[in-house]
Every structure is written in structure tokens, then in C-alpha cells.
Write a protein that holds these residues in place. Structure first.
Motif, PDB file in Angstrom:
ATOM      1  N   LEU A   1       0.825  -1.195   0.000  1.00  0.00           N
ATOM      2  CA  LEU A   1       0.000   0.000   0.000  1.00  0.00           C
ATOM      3  C   LEU A   1       0.870   1.260   0.000  1.00  0.00           C
ATOM      4  N   ALA A   2       1.893   1.220   0.871  1.00  0.00           N
ATOM      5  CA  ALA A   2       2.763   2.384   1.008  1.00  0.00           C
ATOM      6  C   ALA A   2       3.521   2.678  -0.282  1.00  0.00           C
ATOM      7  N   MET A   3       4.085   1.628  -0.854  1.00  0.00           N
ATOM      8  CA  MET A   3       4.856   1.839  -2.089  1.00  0.00           C
ATOM      9  C   MET A   3       3.951   2.266  -3.227  1.00  0.00           C
ATOM     10  N   GLY A   4       2.763   1.679  -3.286  1.00  0.00           N
ATOM     11  CA  GLY A   4       1.793   2.056  -4.305  1.00  0.00           C
ATOM     12  C   GLY A   4       1.457   3.531  -4.229  1.00  0.00           C
ATOM     13  N   GLU A   5       1.234   3.994  -3.002  1.00  0.00           N
ATOM     14  CA  GLU A   5       0.911   5.415  -2.782  1.00  0.00           C
ATOM     15  C   GLU A   5       2.070   6.304  -3.240  1.00  0.00           C
ATOM     16  N   LEU A   6       3.249   5.853  -2.853  1.00  0.00           N
ATOM     17  CA  LEU A   6       4.464   6.609  -3.113  1.00  0.00           C
ATOM     18  C   LEU A   6       4.696   6.810  -4.618  1.00  0.00           C
ATOM     19  N   LEU A   7       4.413   5.759  -5.375  1.00  0.00           N
ATOM     20  CA  LEU A   7       4.727   5.805  -6.805  1.00  0.00           C
ATOM     21  C   LEU A   7       3.558   6.295  -7.649  1.00  0.00           C
ATOM     22  N   LYS A   8       2.476   6.630  -6.969  1.00  0.00           N
ATOM     23  CA  LYS A   8       1.267   7.030  -7.701  1.00  0.00           C
ATOM     24  C   LYS A   8       1.598   8.101  -8.733  1.00  0.00           C
ATOM     25  N   ASN A   9       1.228   7.798  -9.990  1.00  0.00           N
ATOM     26  CA  ASN A   9       1.572   8.705 -11.081  1.00  0.00           C
ATOM     27  C   ASN A   9       0.646   8.371 -12.250  1.00  0.00           C
ATOM     28  N   PRO A  10       0.062   9.388 -12.890  1.00  0.00           N
ATOM     29  CA  PRO A  10      -0.874   9.086 -13.985  1.00  0.00           C
ATOM     30  C   PRO A  10      -0.215   8.303 -15.128  1.00  0.00           C
ATOM     31  N   GLY A  11       1.101   8.375 -15.197  1.00  0.00           N
ATOM     32  CA  GLY A  11       1.794   7.668 -16.278  1.00  0.00           C
ATOM     33  C   GLY A  11       2.086   6.214 -15.931  1.00  0.00           C
ATOM     34  N   TYR A  12       1.793   5.807 -14.675  1.00  0.00           N
ATOM     35  CA  TYR A  12       2.116   4.434 -14.264  1.00  0.00           C
ATOM     36  C   TYR A  12       0.852   3.629 -14.063  1.00  0.00           C
ATOM     37  N   GLU A  13       0.930   2.364 -14.413  1.00  0.00           N
ATOM     38  CA  GLU A  13      -0.136   1.450 -14.052  1.00  0.00           C
ATOM     39  C   GLU A  13       0.506   0.433 -13.117  1.00  0.00           C
ATOM     40  N   ILE A  14       0.118   0.527 -11.829  1.00  0.00           N
ATOM     41  CA  ILE A  14       0.829  -0.273 -10.831  1.00  0.00           C
ATOM     42  C   ILE A  14       0.052  -1.537 -10.479  1.00  0.00           C
ATOM     43  N   THR A  15       0.739  -2.666 -10.533  1.00  0.00           N
ATOM     44  CA  THR A  15       0.132  -3.929 -10.128  1.00  0.00           C
ATOM     45  C   THR A  15       0.808  -4.367  -8.839  1.00  0.00           C
ATOM     46  N   LYS A  16      -0.037  -4.727  -7.823  1.00  0.00           N
ATOM     47  CA  LYS A  16       0.545  -5.140  -6.538  1.00  0.00           C
ATOM     48  C   LYS A  16       0.183  -6.592  -6.259  1.00  0.00           C
ATOM     49  N   VAL A  17       1.186  -7.406  -5.979  1.00  0.00           N
ATOM     50  CA  VAL A  17       0.904  -8.796  -5.621  1.00  0.00           C
ATOM     51  C   VAL A  17       1.701  -9.160  -4.368  1.00  0.00           C
ATOM     52  N   ASP A  18       1.180 -10.191  -3.610  1.00  0.00           N
ATOM     53  CA  ASP A  18       1.781 -10.451  -2.300  1.00  0.00           C
ATOM     54  C   ASP A  18       2.612 -11.722  -2.240  1.00  0.00           C
ATOM     55  N   SER A  19       2.947 -12.299  -3.423  1.00  0.00           N
ATOM     56  CA  SER A  19       3.814 -13.479  -3.383  1.00  0.00           C
ATOM     57  C   SER A  19       4.558 -13.646  -4.702  1.00  0.00           C
ATOM     58  N   GLY A  20       5.633 -14.397  -4.643  1.00  0.00           N
ATOM     59  CA  GLY A  20       6.412 -14.686  -5.848  1.00  0.00           C
ATOM     60  C   GLY A  20       5.567 -15.439  -6.862  1.00  0.00           C
ATOM     61  N   GLU A  21       4.730 -16.353  -6.367  1.00  0.00           N
ATOM     62  CA  GLU A  21       3.887 -17.152  -7.266  1.00  0.00           C
ATOM     63  C   GLU A  21       2.952 -16.252  -8.081  1.00  0.00           C
ATOM     64  N   SER A  22       2.295 -15.301  -7.393  1.00  0.00           N
ATOM     65  CA  SER A  22       1.378 -14.415  -8.130  1.00  0.00           C
ATOM     66  C   SER A  22       2.160 -13.518  -9.079  1.00  0.00           C
ATOM     67  N   ALA A  23       3.373 -13.135  -8.678  1.00  0.00           N
ATOM     68  CA  ALA A  23       4.196 -12.296  -9.562  1.00  0.00           C
ATOM     69  C   ALA A  23       4.441 -13.017 -10.876  1.00  0.00           C
ATOM     70  N   LEU A  24       4.788 -14.304 -10.790  1.00  0.00           N
ATOM     71  CA  LEU A  24       5.072 -15.066 -12.008  1.00  0.00           C
ATOM     72  C   LEU A  24       3.849 -15.163 -12.915  1.00  0.00           C
ATOM     73  N   ARG A  25       2.689 -15.299 -12.270  1.00  0.00           N
ATOM     74  CA  ARG A  25       1.450 -15.352 -13.063  1.00  0.00           C
ATOM     75  C   ARG A  25       1.238 -14.034 -13.815  1.00  0.00           C
ATOM     76  N   CYS A  26       1.489 -12.930 -13.105  1.00  0.00           N
ATOM     77  CA  CYS A  26       1.313 -11.597 -13.697  1.00  0.00           C
ATOM     78  C   CYS A  26       2.244 -11.394 -14.889  1.00  0.00           C
ATOM     79  N   ILE A  27       3.449 -11.894 -14.747  1.00  0.00           N
ATOM     80  CA  ILE A  27       4.469 -11.671 -15.781  1.00  0.00           C
ATOM     81  C   ILE A  27       4.122 -12.384 -17.075  1.00  0.00           C
ATOM     82  N   LEU A  28       3.381 -13.483 -16.911  1.00  0.00           N
ATOM     83  CA  LEU A  28       2.966 -14.206 -18.118  1.00  0.00           C
ATOM     84  C   LEU A  28       2.085 -13.348 -19.008  1.00  0.00           C
ATOM     85  N   LYS A  29       1.274 -12.512 -18.365  1.00  0.00           N
ATOM     86  CA  LYS A  29       0.262 -11.774 -19.128  1.00  0.00           C
ATOM     87  C   LYS A  29       0.677 -10.352 -19.477  1.00  0.00           C
ATOM     88  N   ASN A  30       1.649  -9.792 -18.745  1.00  0.00           N
ATOM     89  CA  ASN A  30       1.963  -8.375 -18.936  1.00  0.00           C
ATOM     90  C   ASN A  30       3.446  -8.142 -19.184  1.00  0.00           C
TER      91      ASN A  30
END
Lengths: 149, 382
Positions: free
Chosen positions: B26-55
Motif C-alpha cells: 500500500l505504502a509503495m503504491g501510494e508513493l509511486l502514484k503517477n498518472p503515467g504508471y499502471e501499478i500492479t501489486k501482488v503479495d507473493s512470488g507465485e502471483s508475480a510469475l502469473r502476472c508476468i505471463l500476461k503483462n
């Protein structure tokens, strides 16, 4: 000597779909010395029907020479060439490829299929007339045709 | 930022944050908030790998200490995937500066480390650098692609345009041949303008085709002796040289890695230009080359020096543009293609071409620089 060709007119089958090119060839041939009968078909199906004397072409004469355009609608010039060169009775008729393509793969492929020579249609009337003249000169005075079957 | 908004505002750059603690996300998301960024937040390595497949992410912020797959294991798996092989990874760790740990991270392909507690401006700057890099890479990719498309288009267009033109030309020539002098003099004029226009258009299209072929159908660069190459070039235009009483001298030339066919085209263009734009006297042309170092790059500078009409240097850039002519067609015929094609060829060889002249009526010098392609110094020796 098997030169009785010389007495009657020479039969060419011109397989070409472009009316402009057909007309231009006809016009250029008007000025030529050799007696040529130019028979035109505009697609591959008709070409094979003509060569096999089928349907409306039942009375067609076997051509001494075939001029073949590569880019034909439906049955492509390459397919027509292949059909001719795989046919026991037709394969001895010399085929001159007359096309706008100067692509190496077209040249290589058509020779591999058995084309007897490959000519790129030149630009400009003079060059075109000269090309027709040279094709005539070569095939009808220099070359001996296979005996007619 | 403002400078780049024009090309980048239509898409947001994707950033992935991986951390097992919601509060951190939450904190990092807030910190980096920027109209030019689309931020995806995940809470594990497993979910990160899933995200990387699609984006495709511009940068991944990866917490090192996580239950399940930890940051290092996740990074190793990210690197194994084709799509994310080169995605920058910034490790975030509370472990304090530990060299062994850092080395392990770098070996796994980390590009940077950030230590907790996170300094906000530090994180923002780092992320923005990678975002910018990503944007540039995307733009460069797009530019290359559109360049290729344009070249392909020019090739296809000019190839297909030739066909109807061939017809117009043949039939207008036939018309002229059969009916010249049989209609009235107006008709003869009109026929002349048609055939003349078509002939010219044909030359333009051929030029365009040649122009587009420089890159689409160029041959590989091979070691070429320029002394032989010039000899061959001169032999090809021998008639023109004799006809015009041109005197051509050639100094010693090097051996370089080039596309010989294209290089012959360049010399042919430059020599024929020198002959075409001759002054009062018969053309005298000298060709030479000298070793030079330009901006730290070793190479050879070639010069074609003539005694022709020269050029007003205010026009020096225009002459290299396609279809540009400085003179009336009836003064100096041509379609304005030669130098444009030469420039494109020289640029394909990573070189550059320019003109120098002491002034109008005083001759001109066409110069081009070709860098030595290999780092090996041999290339640059005679």
C-alpha cells in the motif's frame, strides 16, 4: 529437314489475362515479317482445354510455341506450366515465360518446373517490339522445334 | 516529463510491486502514484510469475524476504521466461547492506537494490529512470517497425505502380508511332507531353524502387578493394567519360567491408554528377581517400573532386533529399535521385556524406566518411 513450319503460319498460344498486353502484342506482331497466328486464352483452365482440344477448342491446332504469363487469375501461370510439363504429349512444346516479375525466386522456380526461357516484359513500346522480334527471331529461325506428333 | 508527454501519454507504463506485507504494498503504491504508471501489486512470488505471463512490465520491485518463493527464487524464474528475460528487477530488502546477499542478487539479474526503510524520493527517482528507459525502448521499437513498414510500402507501391504505367507508355508510344503527323499539330504536342510525362514518372518510380531497395535488398558487407571497385565503376561508364572528354584520376584507395554493388552505385552517381554539372572546361575529376578519425571513430574519408559549376553552400543539405533538384530540367536532366540514394547507401554503412565547394563556378567536392566496421585495427590499415 523438318521445315514445313515455314510454309504455314506459326501457331503461338498466348496465355495472358491482361487485355492491354494482349492488344499490344497483337499490334506489334502486325509489323512483323514472320507469319504468326496468335491464339489467345486468358486463363489457365482455357489454356489446358486448348492444349487438350477440349470443348470449344476441339479444332485447335497444336501450338509451336507457348507464351505464358505468370500472374493469372485462379489457376496460376506456375500451375499451368507444371501441368504442361508433366503431360507426356504437351511437354515437348517450348514454353516462354513472359512476365513483369523479375524476382529471382520466380525465375528459379519456373526453370525448375521446365520453362524453356524466361523473359521480363520490358518497358516502352520500342523495347517491347524488340523483345517480340527477338523471341520470334530466336524461336522461329534459330531454333529447331521438336517434330510434330 | 513534459517533453515526452506527446508520444507517451497514450499508454501507461506497467510496474509490478511484489511484497508479502499488505502495508508495504500500500505504502509503495501510494508513493509511486503517477498518472503515467499502471501499478500492479501482488503479495507473493507465485502471483508475480502469473502476472508476468500476461503483462510486460517496465520494472519489477521485488521484496527479498517472502514466505513461499523468496525474492531470489522469484527473480531466477522471471529470468527464465522469454518475455521477462530483460525486465529490470529492483530488490527491496530490510537486511541491511550485505555484500554476499547483494552479489547473489546481481548474479540473478537484479539491476538495483533498495534498502528499507525506503527513502521516498530515492525510490521515485530510480523507478522513473527505468520507466524512461522502457519508454524509449518501446518508442525505438515502434520507430524501427514503422520505418520498415514505410520501406516495404515504398517498394510495393513503386513495384505495382510500374504496371499501369508501362501500359500508358506503350500505348501512347504506339499512338505517336501510328498517328504522328496525321492528326493536327496540337494532337502531336499532346501526345508528346503524355509520353514525356510518363517516361519521367517511370524514372521517378524506378528511383524510388532503387531507394527503397537500399535497405530492404542490400547485400552483406564484404571485404572490398576500392581500387578494383573504382576500376570496375569507371569501365561501366566508360562511354560517358570518353564522350564528355572527362579526365579522371584516382589516388590509392583502401580495402573496407562494404556492399560492393551499392558502393559502385555511389561512385557511379558521384562521378556522373561531376560530369553532368561541368563548367566551361571539360570535366577533370580526382578521387582519393585518406584515413581519418571522426569523433573517436576510425575510418576512411573519400573525396570526389571536380572542376564543375560548384554549389552555393546554402543548398548543401537540399541536394541529398529525394526528388530535390537545384536546376531546371532542361538545363540539367535528371530526377534528383542520385545523391539521395547515395546518402542512403552511405548511411546503411554507418557513414555520412556531404558536399563542399569554394563557391559557384569553382568546382565542388563530394565527401563521404566510412567508419571501419570491425574494432580490429587491421581493417583500418591500408
Amino acid at each position: 529437314m523438318n521445315n514445313d513450319n515455314r510454309l504455314k503460319s506459326i501457331e503461338i498460344l498466348y496465355i495472358e489475362d491482361d487485355p492491354g498486353d494482349i492488344r499490344l502484342t497483337q499490334e506489334v506482331l502486325k509489323d512483323t515479317k514472320i507469319k504468326i497466328k496468335l491464339n489467345v486464352v486468358t486463363n489457365g483452365k482455357d489454356a489446358l482445354a486448348y492444349l487438350n482440344r477440349e470443348g470449344e477448342f476441339a479444332t485447335a491446332l497444336r501450338p509451336d510455341l507457348i507464351w505464358l504469363d505468370l500472374n493469372l487469375p485462379a489457376m496460376d501461370g506456375r500451375d499451368v506450366l507444371q501441368a504442361i510439363k508433366q503431360d507426356e504429349h504437351l511437354k515437348t512444346i517450348p514454353v516462354v515465360i513472359l512476365t513483369t516479375s523479375a524476382a529471382n525466386e520466380d525465375i528459379a522456380r519456373t526453370y525448375a518446373l521446365g520453362a524453356n526461357c524466361y523473359v521480363t516484359k520490358p518497358v516502352g513500346l520500342e523495347a517491347f517490339a524488340k523483345m517480340v522480334e527477338q523471341i520470334e527471331g530466336f524461336w522461329f529461325t534459330v531454333v529447331k522445334f521438336p517434330p510434330k506428333m | 516529463m513534459a517533453t515526452n508527454t506527446q508520444i507517451t501519454e497514450n499508454y501507461a507504463v506497467k510496474i509490478l510491486i511484489v511484497d508479502d506485507k499488505q502495508a508495504n504494498l500500500l505504502a509503495m503504491g501510494e508513493l509511486l502514484k503517477n498518472p503515467g504508471y499502471e501499478i500492479t501489486k501482488v503479495d507473493s512470488g507465485e502471483s508475480a510469475l502469473r502476472c508476468i505471463l500476461k503483462n510486460e512490465f517496465a520494472v519489477i520491485l521485488l521484496d527479498v524476504q517472502m514466505p513461499g518463493l523468496d525474492g531470489f527464487e522469484t527473480a531466477a524464474l522471471i529470468r527464465q521466461r522469454e518475455k521477462s528475460r530483460n525486465t529490470p528487477i529492483i530488490f527491496i530488502t530490510a537486511a541491511g547492506k550485505n555484500h554476499e546477499l547483494m552479489e547473489k542478487g546481481y548474479a540473478l539479474g537484479a539491476v538495483d537494490y533498495i534498502f528499507k526503510p525506503i527513502e521516498p524520493s530515492f525510490l521515485k527517482t530510480k523507478v522513473s529512470v527505468f520507466v524512461e528507459l522502457h519508454r524509449r525502448a518501446v518508442e525505438a521499437k515502434k520507430l524501427t517497425q514503422s520505418n520498415q513498414e514505410l520501406e516495404q510500402f515504398a517498394y510495393i507501391a513503386s513495384h505495382d505502380l510500374q504496371e499501369p504505367l508501362r501500359k500508358i507508355r506503350s500505348f501512347s508510344e504506339l499512338l505517336a508511332k501510328r498517328y504522328k503527323g496525321q492528326l493536327d499539330s496540337d494532337a502531336d504536342d499532346f501526345i508528346y507531353y503524355i509520353t514525356d510525362g510518363v517516361t519521367r514518372m517511370q524514372r521517378l518510380i524506378e528511383g524510388l524502387l532503387t531507394f527503397s531497395r537500399v535497405t530492404t535488398q542490400g547485400n552483406p558487407l564484404i571485404e572490398t578493394n576500392f581500387n578494383h571497385l573504382i576500376k570496375e565503376t569507371l569501365a561501366m561508364i566508360d562511354i560517358k567519360i570518353k564522350e564528355t572528354g572527362s579526365k579522371i584520376t584516382v589516388g590509392p584507395l583502401p580495402v573496407l567491408k562494404v556492399d560492393p554493388g551499392q558502393m559502385m552505385q555511389v561512385f557511379q552517381n558521384l562521378i556522373l554528377n561531376a560530369i553532368k554539372f561541368k563548367g566551361q572546361d571539360d570535366p577533370v575529376i580526382h578521387i582519393k581517400a585518406e584515413k581519418k578519425s571522426v569523433q573517436g571513430q576510425d575510418g576512411w574519408q573519400f573525396a570526389v573532386i571536380d572542376n564543375g559549376i560548384g554549389i552555393n553552400l546554402s543548398q548543401k543539405d537540399r541536394i541529398f533529399k529525394i526528388f530535390q533538384r537545384l536546376h531546371l530540367r532542361n538545363e540539367y536532366p535528371g530526377e534528383g535521385m542520385g545523391l539521395a540514394i547515395s546518402k542512403k547507401i552511405i548511411e546503411r554503412h554507418q557513414g555520412r556524406i556531404w558536399i563542399d565547394s569554394p563557391g559557384e563556378g569553382k568546382g565542388s567536392t563530394l565527401l563521404f566518411f566510412l567508419p571501419c566496421q570491425d574494432a580490429s585495427q587491421e581493417q583500418c590499415q591500408e
